[in-house]
Design a protein around this motif. Structure first.
Motif, PDB file in Angstrom:
ATOM      1  N   CYS A  37       0.829  -1.209   0.000  1.00  0.00           N
ATOM      2  CA  CYS A  37       0.000   0.000   0.000  1.00  0.00           C
ATOM      3  C   CYS A  37       0.859   1.254   0.000  1.00  0.00           C
ATOM      4  O   CYS A  37       1.826   1.354   0.767  1.00  0.00           O
ATOM      5  N   SER A  38       0.517   2.221  -0.837  1.00  0.00           N
ATOM      6  CA  SER A  38       1.234   3.489  -0.836  1.00  0.00           C
ATOM      7  C   SER A  38       1.074   4.148   0.522  1.00  0.00           C
ATOM      8  O   SER A  38       0.002   4.123   1.124  1.00  0.00           O
ATOM      9  N   GLY A  39       2.155   4.710   1.036  1.00  0.00           N
ATOM     10  CA  GLY A  39       2.126   5.317   2.356  1.00  0.00           C
ATOM     11  C   GLY A  39       2.482   4.365   3.474  1.00  0.00           C
ATOM     12  O   GLY A  39       2.588   4.780   4.634  1.00  0.00           O
ATOM     13  N   ASN A  40       2.691   3.080   3.156  1.00  0.00           N
ATOM     14  CA  ASN A  40       3.077   2.087   4.159  1.00  0.00           C
ATOM     15  C   ASN A  40       4.237   1.260   3.606  1.00  0.00           C
ATOM     16  O   ASN A  40       4.068   0.093   3.234  1.00  0.00           O
ATOM     17  N   PRO A  41       5.433   1.863   3.531  1.00  0.00           N
ATOM     18  CA  PRO A  41       6.563   1.199   2.861  1.00  0.00           C
ATOM     19  C   PRO A  41       7.069  -0.044   3.565  1.00  0.00           C
ATOM     20  O   PRO A  41       7.772  -0.850   2.958  1.00  0.00           O
ATOM     21  N   THR A  42       6.718  -0.236   4.837  1.00  0.00           N
ATOM     22  CA  THR A  42       7.191  -1.407   5.579  1.00  0.00           C
ATOM     23  C   THR A  42       6.117  -2.466   5.761  1.00  0.00           C
ATOM     24  O   THR A  42       6.298  -3.406   6.530  1.00  0.00           O
ATOM     25  N   ASN A  43       4.969  -2.319   5.072  1.00  0.00           N
ATOM     26  CA  ASN A  43       3.854  -3.262   5.238  1.00  0.00           C
ATOM     27  C   ASN A  43       3.463  -3.404   6.711  1.00  0.00           C
ATOM     28  O   ASN A  43       3.230  -4.511   7.222  1.00  0.00           O
ATOM     29  N   GLN A  44       3.380  -2.254   7.394  1.00  0.00           N
ATOM     30  CA  GLN A  44       3.019  -2.275   8.814  1.00  0.00           C
ATOM     31  C   GLN A  44       1.655  -2.927   9.017  1.00  0.00           C
ATOM     32  O   GLN A  44       0.705  -2.652   8.293  1.00  0.00           O
ATOM     33  N   ILE A  45       1.583  -3.809   9.995  1.00  0.00           N
ATOM     34  CA  ILE A  45       0.366  -4.577  10.262  1.00  0.00           C
ATOM     35  C   ILE A  45      -0.510  -3.841  11.271  1.00  0.00           C
ATOM     36  O   ILE A  45      -0.010  -3.253  12.237  1.00  0.00           O
ATOM     37  N   ARG A  46      -1.796  -3.876  11.016  1.00  0.00           N
ATOM     38  CA  ARG A  46      -2.771  -3.274  11.926  1.00  0.00           C
ATOM     39  C   ARG A  46      -2.614  -3.843  13.334  1.00  0.00           C
ATOM     40  O   ARG A  46      -2.438  -5.049  13.520  1.00  0.00           O
ATOM     41  N   LEU A 164       6.859 -12.826   5.079  1.00  0.00           N
ATOM     42  CA  LEU A 164       7.037 -12.372   3.698  1.00  0.00           C
ATOM     43  C   LEU A 164       6.730 -10.889   3.541  1.00  0.00           C
ATOM     44  O   LEU A 164       7.150 -10.264   2.574  1.00  0.00           O
ATOM     45  N   LEU A 165       6.002 -10.320   4.481  1.00  0.00           N
ATOM     46  CA  LEU A 165       5.628  -8.913   4.412  1.00  0.00           C
ATOM     47  C   LEU A 165       6.717  -7.995   4.939  1.00  0.00           C
ATOM     48  O   LEU A 165       6.663  -6.786   4.726  1.00  0.00           O
ATOM     49  N   THR A 166       7.712  -8.558   5.631  1.00  0.00           N
ATOM     50  CA  THR A 166       8.807  -7.751   6.158  1.00  0.00           C
ATOM     51  C   THR A 166       9.704  -7.319   5.008  1.00  0.00           C
ATOM     52  O   THR A 166      10.141  -8.147   4.221  1.00  0.00           O
ATOM     53  N   PRO A 167      10.009  -6.021   4.884  1.00  0.00           N
ATOM     54  CA  PRO A 167      10.814  -5.560   3.751  1.00  0.00           C
ATOM     55  C   PRO A 167      12.244  -6.061   3.833  1.00  0.00           C
ATOM     56  O   PRO A 167      12.766  -6.318   4.924  1.00  0.00           O
ATOM     57  N   ASP A 168      12.887  -6.198   2.653  1.00  0.00           N
ATOM     58  CA  ASP A 168      14.277  -6.636   2.606  1.00  0.00           C
ATOM     59  C   ASP A 168      15.181  -5.684   3.378  1.00  0.00           C
ATOM     60  O   ASP A 168      16.011  -6.084   4.168  1.00  0.00           O
ATOM     61  N   VAL A 169      15.016  -4.384   3.137  1.00  0.00           N
ATOM     62  CA  VAL A 169      15.827  -3.359   3.788  1.00  0.00           C
ATOM     63  C   VAL A 169      14.883  -2.303   4.327  1.00  0.00           C
ATOM     64  O   VAL A 169      14.165  -1.663   3.555  1.00  0.00           O
ATOM     65  N   ALA A 228       3.389  14.290  13.108  1.00  0.00           N
ATOM     66  CA  ALA A 228       3.458  13.022  13.840  1.00  0.00           C
ATOM     67  C   ALA A 228       4.915  12.687  14.146  1.00  0.00           C
ATOM     68  O   ALA A 228       5.751  12.658  13.238  1.00  0.00           O
ATOM     69  N   PRO A 229       5.244  12.411  15.404  1.00  0.00           N
ATOM     70  CA  PRO A 229       6.635  12.085  15.743  1.00  0.00           C
ATOM     71  C   PRO A 229       7.080  10.716  15.252  1.00  0.00           C
ATOM     72  O   PRO A 229       8.267  10.461  15.071  1.00  0.00           O
ATOM     73  N   PHE A 230       6.128   9.809  15.025  1.00  0.00           N
ATOM     74  CA  PHE A 230       6.429   8.469  14.524  1.00  0.00           C
ATOM     75  C   PHE A 230       5.175   7.924  13.854  1.00  0.00           C
ATOM     76  O   PHE A 230       4.098   8.521  13.948  1.00  0.00           O
ATOM     77  N   SER A 231       5.304   6.829  13.167  1.00  0.00           N
ATOM     78  CA  SER A 231       4.168   6.218  12.477  1.00  0.00           C
ATOM     79  C   SER A 231       3.344   5.392  13.452  1.00  0.00           C
ATOM     80  O   SER A 231       3.881   4.734  14.345  1.00  0.00           O
ATOM     81  N   GLY A 232       2.026   5.419  13.286  1.00  0.00           N
ATOM     82  CA  GLY A 232       1.179   4.636  14.163  1.00  0.00           C
ATOM     83  C   GLY A 232      -0.295   4.840  13.904  1.00  0.00           C
ATOM     84  O   GLY A 232      -0.691   5.340  12.847  1.00  0.00           O
TER      85      GLY A 232
END
Length: 317
Positions: A37-46, A164-169, A228-232
């Motif tokens: 998803c655009s805006g979620n480069p690390t595939n952050q999980i809900r 598999l959702l964890t980014p390579d870097v 926002a100081p961090f993503s969440g």
């Protein structure tokens, strides 16, 4: 080395390399899936909200068993991308009731098979490449107001797709555990000193025997943009004074290993995902309530620990 032996060695190496290539074809060189998803480069999980939790295996309400997918955070209307290359098929109806998010598609290929639900694909058939635009996120807030909007990602064999959702870097911003600038005009998150109303540092004594300051006051001019100081995930509103005065507003952010309340600000919204450095809202008119005070954002960790070290960004940053 005799010529015959050299030929035999070359033949052996070629055979081994060929077998390795067969076992690990070019499309398998990516150990992890691309951002979905655009805006979620690390595939952050809900995380968790009043509707449940997004992790694989999370309990479902009313004894409906376990969650057999993973919910990847995605803003309503955001662009959705293919996690790997493969063949599309669909549509996938998850709710079977024709609601606003009852759509999705399956991708099979590159050694994987996955269903992506609550999205509208650009097409239901044909080939798609890793990272290619797949479609758009549907309006989940219309169906589940206040939920953390997300794409339901489910492996066809119901195995856990989380690794598999964890980014390579990890992207560079995630390597810096310090928080981003909170207020426009204060790039180093400078903390309020002392004025006639008290002091802004963590642990400062409060007048009239009210104990210690269990937060930090970051200097911010009335009306300034707040980030926002961090993503969440947002939640609120947070009322500090409980009297409806001009600065009695705020919001909580939980994610990226942190949980914090930002008070005396008016957020652009009280729920949904937000990303590090994204506009969070604006500073409220503190001078109306406390004339002559050093206007500031009250920043309080949810566990009442000291947030100072996270706010220190250093000179020139």
């Amino acid at each position: 080395m005799p010529a015959l032996s050299l030929v035999a060695l070359v033949s052996l190496v070629s055979t081994v390399f060929s077998r390795q290539l067969d076992a690990h074809p070019p499309q398998q060189q990516h150990r992890h899936w691309a951002p979905i998803c655009s805006g979620n480069p690390t595939n952050q999980i809900r995380g968790c909200d009043r509707y449940g939790c997004g992790a694989f295996g999370a309990d479902r309400h009313s004894g409906k068993g376990k969650h057999v997918g993973v919910d990847v955070i995605c803003r309503d209307g955001a662009t959705v991308y293919a996690p790997f290359s493969g063949q599309l098929s669909g549509p996938i109806r998850f709710f079977h009731n024709g609601n606003a998010i009852d759509d999705g598609v399956q991708i099979r290929g590159s050694g994987y098979c996955v269903k992506l639900v609550c999205i509208h694909p650009i097409r239901y058939h044909g080939q798609i490449r890793r990272g290619q635009r797949l479609g758009r996120m549907l309006p989940m807030q219309k169906v589940f107001p206040g939920i953390i909007s997300h794409i339901h990602v489910e492996n066809c064999d119901h195995s856990d797709p989380t690794p598999l959702l964890t980014p390579d870097v990890p992207p560079l911003p995630q390597q810096d555990r310090r928080w981003a600038t909170v207020c426009a005009g204060n790039p180093t998150n400078e903390i309020r000193g002392c004025d006639k109303y008290g002091c802004g540092y963590y642990g400062a004594p409060r007048p009239n025997g009210k104990g210690k300051h269990r937060a930090v006051d970051v200097i911010c001019a009335d009306g300034a943009t707040v980030y926002a100081p961090f993503s969440g995930q947002l939640s609120g509103p947070i009322k500090f004074f409980h009297n409806g005065n001009a600065i009695d507003d705020g919001v909580q952010i939980s994610g990226s290993g942190f949980c914090v309340k930002l008070l005396c600000i008016h957020p652009i919204r009280y729920s949904g995902a937000i990303f590090k450095g994204q506009v969070l809202g604006k500073m409220l008119p503190m001078q109306r309530v406390f004339p002559g005070i050093t206007s500031h954002i009250h920043i309080e960790n949810c566990d009442h620990s000291d947030p100072t070290s996270n706010l220190e960004r250093g000179k020139g940053q």
